[in-house]
Design a protein around this motif. Sequence first.
Motif, short mmCIF file in Angstrom:
data_model
loop_
_atom_site.label_atom_id
_atom_site.label_comp_id
_atom_site.label_asym_id
_atom_site.label_seq_id
_atom_site.Cartn_x
_atom_site.Cartn_y
_atom_site.Cartn_z
N UNK A 188 22.09 7.20 36.13
CA UNK A 188 22.41 6.09 35.53
C UNK A 188 23.60 5.29 36.41
N UNK A 189 24.61 6.11 36.68
CA UNK A 189 25.75 5.53 37.31
C UNK A 189 25.35 4.89 38.65
N UNK A 190 24.61 5.92 39.26
CA UNK A 190 24.18 5.42 40.79
C UNK A 190 23.21 4.04 40.68
N UNK A 191 22.69 4.04 39.83
CA UNK A 191 21.73 2.70 39.82
C UNK A 191 22.58 1.41 39.48
N UNK A 192 23.86 1.79 38.80
CA UNK A 192 24.83 0.35 38.67
C UNK A 192 26.22 0.72 38.39
N UNK A 193 26.67 1.18 39.82
CA UNK A 193 28.11 1.69 39.69
C UNK A 193 29.01 0.67 38.94
N UNK B 223 30.32 7.72 33.03
CA UNK B 223 29.53 6.98 32.00
C UNK B 223 30.05 7.34 30.37
N UNK B 224 30.80 8.54 30.35
CA UNK B 224 30.96 8.90 28.91
C UNK B 224 32.28 8.15 28.90
N UNK B 225 33.28 8.04 29.87
CA UNK B 225 34.44 7.20 29.78
C UNK B 225 34.09 5.99 29.29
N UNK B 226 33.06 5.17 29.87
CA UNK B 226 32.72 3.80 29.57
C UNK B 226 32.38 3.83 28.19
N UNK B 227 31.85 4.88 27.41
CA UNK B 227 31.53 5.01 26.10
C UNK B 227 32.79 5.10 25.29
N UNK C 66 23.02 15.11 35.13
CA UNK C 66 22.37 14.58 36.04
C UNK C 66 21.90 13.34 35.69
N UNK C 67 21.56 13.03 34.30
CA UNK C 67 20.96 11.61 33.77
C UNK C 67 22.38 10.64 33.92
N UNK C 68 23.38 11.12 33.74
CA UNK C 68 24.83 10.32 33.77
C UNK C 68 24.89 9.97 35.26
N UNK C 69 24.72 10.66 36.22
CA UNK C 69 24.92 10.57 37.39
C UNK C 69 23.68 9.41 38.19
#
Length: 171
Positions: A146-151, A113-117, A141-144
């Motif tokens: 968010x990722x799980x919701x839309x990998x 999620x950070x790499x995406x930013x 955990x918040x990053x995980x």
Amino acid sequence: MTAQRQQRIQQRYRPLFRRRIAFLALLAVLVAQGFTAHAAITERIVTDRFSGLAIGGFDPVAYFVDSQPVQGLEDFEAWQDGVVWRFHNDGNRASFLAHPEIYGPQFGGYDPTDVARGVAVAGNPGLWFISDQRLFLFSREASRDAFVANPGRYVQRANARWQVLKQGLSR
């Protein structure tokens, strides 16, 4: 001691006491950050700066085989991509060496999620998720979540930024 004198002493030392408390609180935060952030964020693969081990010495194959993080053993090490990896057994080591692109954490173990930013933030081996037969590590955990919701969304964005980001990291 008179009440007036006690009041003068309190007024004189109260600001000093508050500054010391604020300083100690700041010091505690800085020390805590130093102990929790011991992964190097200048390497292409997240490496523990104290031990030199990739992803903190956890066995990357165990996430797939055991469905949980397992600490690797010193007896089962391998050198791959410029860092030392540890494994729980010889079979896991052989699987990794045969297919490091599958078993190794994506984006070198940095949080996708950070790499995406466009930012390299080291993932935590305890915060992980397997998507599309690939291992992803997360910094929080918040990053995980968010990722799980839309990998797919995060992987696509992270892939677009990873090549440029990786060039800024040392070998």
